[in-house]
Design an enzyme around this catalytic site. Structure first.
Site, PDB file in Angstrom:
ATOM      1  N   THR A 196       0.882  -1.245   0.039  1.00  0.00           N
ATOM      2  CA  THR A 196       0.043   0.028  -0.152  1.00  0.00           C
ATOM      3  C   THR A 196       0.972   1.190  -0.153  1.00  0.00           C
ATOM      4  OG1 THR A 196      -0.363  -0.060   2.150  1.00  0.00           O
ATOM      5  CG2 THR A 196      -2.088  -1.044   1.011  1.00  0.00           C
ATOM      6  N   LYS A 227       4.003  -7.020   4.259  1.00  0.00           N
ATOM      7  CA  LYS A 227       3.819  -5.479   3.680  1.00  0.00           C
ATOM      8  C   LYS A 227       3.267  -4.799   5.239  1.00  0.00           C
ATOM      9  CE  LYS A 227       0.484  -3.463   3.381  1.00  0.00           C
ATOM     10  NZ  LYS A 227      -0.260  -2.403   4.272  1.00  0.00           N
ATOM     11  N   THR A 238       1.008  -7.413  13.826  1.00  0.00           N
ATOM     12  CA  THR A 238       1.045  -5.793  13.166  1.00  0.00           C
ATOM     13  C   THR A 238       1.244  -5.675  11.577  1.00  0.00           C
ATOM     14  OG1 THR A 238       3.374  -5.687  13.431  1.00  0.00           O
ATOM     15  CG2 THR A 238       2.075  -5.006  15.193  1.00  0.00           C
ATOM     16  N   GLU A 330       6.661   4.627   7.410  1.00  0.00           N
ATOM     17  CA  GLU A 330       6.050   5.787   6.594  1.00  0.00           C
ATOM     18  C   GLU A 330       7.007   6.988   6.964  1.00  0.00           C
ATOM     19  OE1 GLU A 330       1.345   4.553   5.687  1.00  0.00           O
ATOM     20  OE2 GLU A 330       2.022   5.580   7.571  1.00  0.00           O
ATOM     21  N   ASN A 471      -0.114  10.684   6.163  1.00  0.00           N
ATOM     22  CA  ASN A 471      -1.272   9.982   6.876  1.00  0.00           C
ATOM     23  C   ASN A 471      -2.360  11.248   6.931  1.00  0.00           C
ATOM     24  OD1 ASN A 471      -0.916   7.272   8.088  1.00  0.00           O
ATOM     25  ND2 ASN A 471       1.239   8.401   8.330  1.00  0.00           N
ATOM     26  N   THR A 476      -7.177  10.330   0.420  1.00  0.00           N
ATOM     27  CA  THR A 476      -7.363  11.382  -0.703  1.00  0.00           C
ATOM     28  C   THR A 476      -5.988  11.533  -1.595  1.00  0.00           C
ATOM     29  OG1 THR A 476      -6.670  13.319   0.710  1.00  0.00           O
ATOM     30  CG2 THR A 476      -8.961  12.797   0.477  1.00  0.00           C
TER      31      THR A 476
END
Length: 476
Positions: A196, A227, A238, A330, A471, A476
């Protein structure tokens, strides 16, 4: 992480440029290419594929449906999230495993782009439809139906609270089955299909031998993909992870081996302290490399020597695989090992390491290359007493030591350990030396509690501006 566009007048526009998140064209950042294997040795009897569906409307070409299959019935087990809002695929996979007793599994079907979580009974029906449709592909093969219902586990990852475009997915499952292959390209494409916000596919493979006489000269193989880049904190496993081996392992041993491996790997990583609704790590063992049909499967009771060796191998492999998730956190710029030593109990060491790993102040200081060891001490001190074996003796300030230790690949490794706190006494910190250490991608934070002999380790990353950016606009 931001660049400003000069403007006249009182208004200004700030354009954020992502340096550590997945590029929009799904290319792999140059700094992450070193973690992507160019070849592999994969377990016999397993076939995989990654197929394009277009689960998210914005995805126009990248694979987002993964199928991992065994050419024969396999034993399997899985560890699931403890989040109360358990996603539909978690519920369905648990039901499949319980009904079958972990036996006769043929595949795992996975979609990315939509988590199918908090989607009501309709979402559960969709997950069953994915499992049933995948299972039907194998019932058409030479392997007869065992009449125990679906034999495929199902996983989903992506946005929570949205229904799957289930018709599109079901229509592509036959194509995923037709695309099954055993080569490295197929495995890598499959690993890409479950991504993702990941910046690179996480895939590992290895070979191993077992010490028992009946396994003499037999090379077994183990492969895994995972992933995850955000919403990562253990309360089981997790994220999504799939492990496959061609070693012969009993149904009971598959479950206990997986639990032991997860406890010291996927349960020891943290990116942001959030435990997802979809977390699942599964292990399939098909015995395809077994020397003969009469070879006894690995179990703790009948083959304790092989069981112990298999546990060590699987745990080490799972640790390497889970650490790739942290390296792809991230917006992360650092891979940080939190090592707690000389604790009163292992539970104390793990609880304290986890608390440090989750501290936003520690993580932001690491990102800012600030040797602010006071934040580490603060996290040690507020570790929940309910998680410690002793309210008074688990942490004694006058015995506590904190150091920065250069990692093996550190450019400043030869400069040695940087001591920050010794027996509760602050040290005169060489800020230039600290700055050099914190420039490295890898760092070890060493905490010596001085009250016992137990140890515990967590792997975590820093918090950057980019984590908020990623995040802040995830949907969007």
């Amino acid at each position: 992480m931001a660049t400003s566009i000069p403007m006249t007048g009182r208004s200004a526009i700030r354009q954020f440029v992502r340096h550590y998140s997945a590029p929009l064209d799904s290319s792999i950042p140059a700094a992450k290419l070193k973690y992507v294997p160019t070849s592999g040795t994969y377990p016999r009897g397993f076939l995989v594929s990654g197929t394009y569906v277009g689960v998210k409307p914005a995805n126009k070409s990248h694979p987002d449906l993964a199928l991992i299959s065994s050419d024969r019935p396999a034993f399997g087990a899985a560890v699931f999230t403890t989040n109360k809002f358990q996603a539909a695929p978690v519920q369905v996979s648990r039901a499949v495993l319980e009904k079958r007793g972990g036996a006769g599994l043929r595949s795992i079907i996975i979609n990315s782009g939509c988590a199918n979580a908090v989607t009501g009974q309709g979402g559960v029906d969709d997950a069953w439809a994915m499992s049933s449709t995948a299972s039907a592909q194998f019932q058409q093969s030479s392997q007869p139906d065992d009449h125990m219902g679906p034999n495929s586990l199902v996983m989903s990852t992506g946005v929570i609270g949205q229904r799957l475009p289930i018709a599109k997915i079901l229509n592509k499952i036959p194509a995923a089955y037709s695309n099954l292959a055993a080569d490295h390209t197929a495995w890598l494409t499959t690993a890409k299909a479950i991504c993702t916000t990941d910046t690179f596919p996480k895939l590992l493979s290895t070979t191993f031998t077992l010490p028992g006489a009946q396994h003499a000269g037999i090379e077994y193989r183990l492969a895994g993909m995972t992933k995850g880049a955000g919403m990562i904190h253990p309360n089981m496993a997790t994220l999504l992870g799939i492990l496959c081996t061609d070693a012969p392992i009993s149904a009971d041993a598959v479950s206990t081996l997986l639990m032991a491996a997860v406890n010291k790997s996927f349960n020891c990583i943290s990116i942001d302290g959030d435990t997802s609704t979809n977390d699942t790590v599964a292990l399939l063992a098909n015995g395809a490399a077994s020397p003969s049909p009469s070879t006894a499967p690995i179990s703790s009771s009948s083959t304790p020597e092989d069981y112990a060796a298999m546990s060590t191998i699987l745990t080490s492999f799972a640790q390497r695989l889970s650490q790739l998730v942290v390296r792809d956190g991230e917006g992360a710029t650092k891979f940080v090992t939190i090592r707690v030593r000389n604790a009163l109990a292992e539970t104390d060491a793990r609880a304290i390491a986890s608390t440090i790993a989750r501290s936003p102040l520690v993580k932001t200081a690491l990102y800012g290359k600030d040797a602010n060891w006071g934040r580490i001490l603060c996290a040690i001190g507020y570790t929940s007493p309910a998680l410690l074996s002793s309210a008074t003796d688990s942490v004694i300030p006058a015995r506590t030591n904190v150091s920065f230790v250069p990692a093996e690949n550190s450019a400043s490794r030869d400069e040695g350990v940087l001591k920050l706190l010794v027996d509760g006494e602050p040290q005169s910190v060489d800020e230039a030396r600290a700055s050099r250490l914190l420039e490295d991608e890898d760092l070890i934070v060493d905490v010596d509690l001085g009250v016992g002999k137990a140890e515990g380790t967590y792997w975590t990353c820093d918090f950057s501006h980019e984590y908020v950016t990623i995040n802040g606009d995830y949907r969007t």
